[in-house]
Motif scaffolding. Sequence first.
Motif, mmCIF file in Angstrom:
data_model
loop_
_atom_site.group_PDB
_atom_site.id
_atom_site.type_symbol
_atom_site.label_atom_id
_atom_site.label_comp_id
_atom_site.label_asym_id
_atom_site.label_seq_id
_atom_site.Cartn_x
_atom_site.Cartn_y
_atom_site.Cartn_z
ATOM 1 N N ASP A 111 0.877 -1.181 0.000
ATOM 2 C CA ASP A 111 0.000 0.000 0.000
ATOM 3 C C ASP A 111 0.908 1.222 0.000
ATOM 4 N N SER A 112 0.972 1.899 -1.130
ATOM 5 C CA SER A 112 1.945 2.971 -1.325
ATOM 6 C C SER A 112 1.790 4.122 -0.343
ATOM 7 N N LYS A 113 0.567 4.376 0.118
ATOM 8 C CA LYS A 113 0.323 5.471 1.063
ATOM 9 C C LYS A 113 0.416 5.009 2.511
ATOM 10 N N ALA A 114 -0.215 3.893 2.815
ATOM 11 C CA ALA A 114 -0.332 3.457 4.208
ATOM 12 C C ALA A 114 1.015 3.059 4.816
ATOM 13 N N ILE A 115 1.974 2.686 3.994
ATOM 14 C CA ILE A 115 3.278 2.259 4.498
ATOM 15 C C ILE A 115 4.165 3.435 4.894
ATOM 16 N N VAL A 116 3.819 4.637 4.451
ATOM 17 C CA VAL A 116 4.704 5.802 4.616
ATOM 18 C C VAL A 116 5.054 6.116 6.072
ATOM 19 N N PRO A 117 4.098 6.126 7.028
ATOM 20 C CA PRO A 117 4.484 6.428 8.411
ATOM 21 C C PRO A 117 5.539 5.476 8.973
ATOM 22 N N ALA A 118 5.440 4.191 8.656
ATOM 23 C CA ALA A 118 6.430 3.218 9.128
ATOM 24 C C ALA A 118 7.792 3.485 8.501
ATOM 25 N N ILE A 119 7.797 3.861 7.229
ATOM 26 C CA ILE A 119 9.049 4.185 6.550
ATOM 27 C C ILE A 119 9.692 5.416 7.171
ATOM 28 N N GLU A 120 8.882 6.412 7.481
ATOM 29 C CA GLU A 120 9.409 7.641 8.081
ATOM 30 C C GLU A 120 10.046 7.366 9.437
ATOM 31 N N LYS A 121 9.451 6.472 10.228
ATOM 32 C CA LYS A 121 10.022 6.109 11.525
ATOM 33 C C LYS A 121 11.378 5.429 11.347
ATOM 34 N N ALA A 122 11.468 4.553 10.342
ATOM 35 C CA ALA A 122 12.737 3.864 10.076
ATOM 36 C C ALA A 122 13.819 4.849 9.652
ATOM 37 N N LYS A 123 13.459 5.758 8.768
ATOM 38 C CA LYS A 123 14.423 6.761 8.298
ATOM 39 C C LYS A 123 14.894 7.664 9.435
ATOM 40 N N ALA A 124 13.998 7.965 10.362
ATOM 41 C CA ALA A 124 14.355 8.817 11.499
ATOM 42 C C ALA A 124 15.408 8.162 12.386
ATOM 43 N N THR A 134 7.644 -0.751 -6.928
ATOM 44 C CA THR A 134 6.454 0.059 -6.699
ATOM 45 C C THR A 134 6.809 1.320 -5.925
ATOM 46 N N PRO A 135 6.528 2.500 -6.455
ATOM 47 C CA PRO A 135 6.841 3.728 -5.716
ATOM 48 C C PRO A 135 5.896 3.933 -4.540
ATOM 49 N N LEU A 177 -5.335 -4.086 -12.799
ATOM 50 C CA LEU A 177 -4.897 -4.610 -11.504
ATOM 51 C C LEU A 177 -5.980 -4.393 -10.449
ATOM 52 N N ALA A 178 -6.016 -3.210 -9.879
ATOM 53 C CA ALA A 178 -6.999 -2.850 -8.856
ATOM 54 C C ALA A 178 -7.023 -1.334 -8.752
ATOM 55 N N PRO A 179 -8.128 -0.759 -8.296
ATOM 56 C CA PRO A 179 -8.226 0.704 -8.240
ATOM 57 C C PRO A 179 -7.137 1.339 -7.376
ATOM 58 N N GLY A 180 -6.494 2.377 -7.908
ATOM 59 C CA GLY A 180 -5.577 3.180 -7.113
ATOM 60 C C GLY A 180 -4.169 2.641 -6.927
ATOM 61 N N VAL A 181 -3.867 1.449 -7.423
ATOM 62 C CA VAL A 181 -2.520 0.890 -7.273
ATOM 63 C C VAL A 181 -1.640 1.484 -8.366
ATOM 64 N N SER A 182 -0.572 2.152 -7.967
ATOM 65 C CA SER A 182 0.214 2.964 -8.902
ATOM 66 C C SER A 182 0.750 2.173 -10.090
ATOM 67 N N VAL A 183 1.254 0.971 -9.837
ATOM 68 C CA VAL A 183 1.802 0.156 -10.934
ATOM 69 C C VAL A 183 0.729 -0.108 -11.984
ATOM 70 N N GLY A 184 -0.457 -0.502 -11.532
ATOM 71 C CA GLY A 184 -1.540 -0.798 -12.459
ATOM 72 C C GLY A 184 -2.004 0.423 -13.220
ATOM 73 N N VAL A 185 -2.102 1.540 -12.530
ATOM 74 C CA VAL A 185 -2.526 2.788 -13.173
ATOM 75 C C VAL A 185 -1.526 3.217 -14.234
#
Length: 340
Positions: A111-124, A134-135, A177-185
Amino acid sequence: MSRISRLPSSLLRAAACTGVAALTLTACGSGSGSGTANAGSGSVKVGLITKTDTNPFFVKMKEGAEKAAKENGVELSTAAGKFDGDNAGQVTAIENMVAAGVKGILITPSDSKAIVPAIEKAKAKGVLVIALDTPTDPESAVDALFATDNLKAGELIGEYAKAAMKGKSAKIATLDLAPGVSVGVQRHNGFLKGFGVKEGDPSIVCSQDTGGDQAKGQTAMENCLQKEPGINVVYTINEPAALGAYTALKAKGREKDVLIVSVDGGCTGTQAVKDGKIAATSQQYPLKMAAEGVKAVATYAKDGKKASGYTDTGVTLITDKAQDGVTSKDTAYGLENCWG
């Protein structure tokens, strides 16, 4: 970098396996850890998190990461969601890997959007995070992206399909693919651009989501044929969906007069091109994505230099029926390089 590497291996495994019910963490276990490629001192740790551990695309990606880990003298741990879309599993994997002291994490976001908070914590906490294939949304949420240009991949097969139709009127089915998934779009939009039509064009007579699944691809094609029996061009998000479409067309005796184009270029899909089931596919290179990602983490650990921005890992149109004005390579090349 964390000094957790000095702890006994049994404690490391316990830490890494916390919350394992939410995901598959293949470095866990009482043995040596088949999901861990260890070379050198093992003081530099890299994590790879894929959408699933069963899709051949991600299996190949893992192979590339394992080989690169050995070549670069780093220790690799791998994890995957239970299914494509398992964001919670990927979040748990990130947390476990950060706790285990990884220097960098490579991830194919479910999930390209929902994963962002966890990524930000790791980067911090000083962890280099690189998206593969997948971006994230936004793309800037990670330090770098190593991926296929999916818009270009779609555009290539769109251009091919347009040329192969040789001016005939098209009735197009898009198996997405499915609605809203960047690769599919991106692939969908690229195909339309390459074919020279816009969304809503009357030549697009049916659009169905498949989740990239072969059985769902077959059902989607059956639905489209019921809606418009005269379909003569089929765009598919990937080759499993394409093979599902082929099965449905064959059941109607239409497999030889409908043009199917796809994206991925896996070995099975490329063989299907050779066998005439798929007319052409855009081949991408997940092994390279992972290998380059591991190298980037090794470099970061060595000299502090972070990978940044987008790196295009390449795409090649594969077909045995070349069309004028469309650059392509044959299936001999495709099979030699499938997902390499």
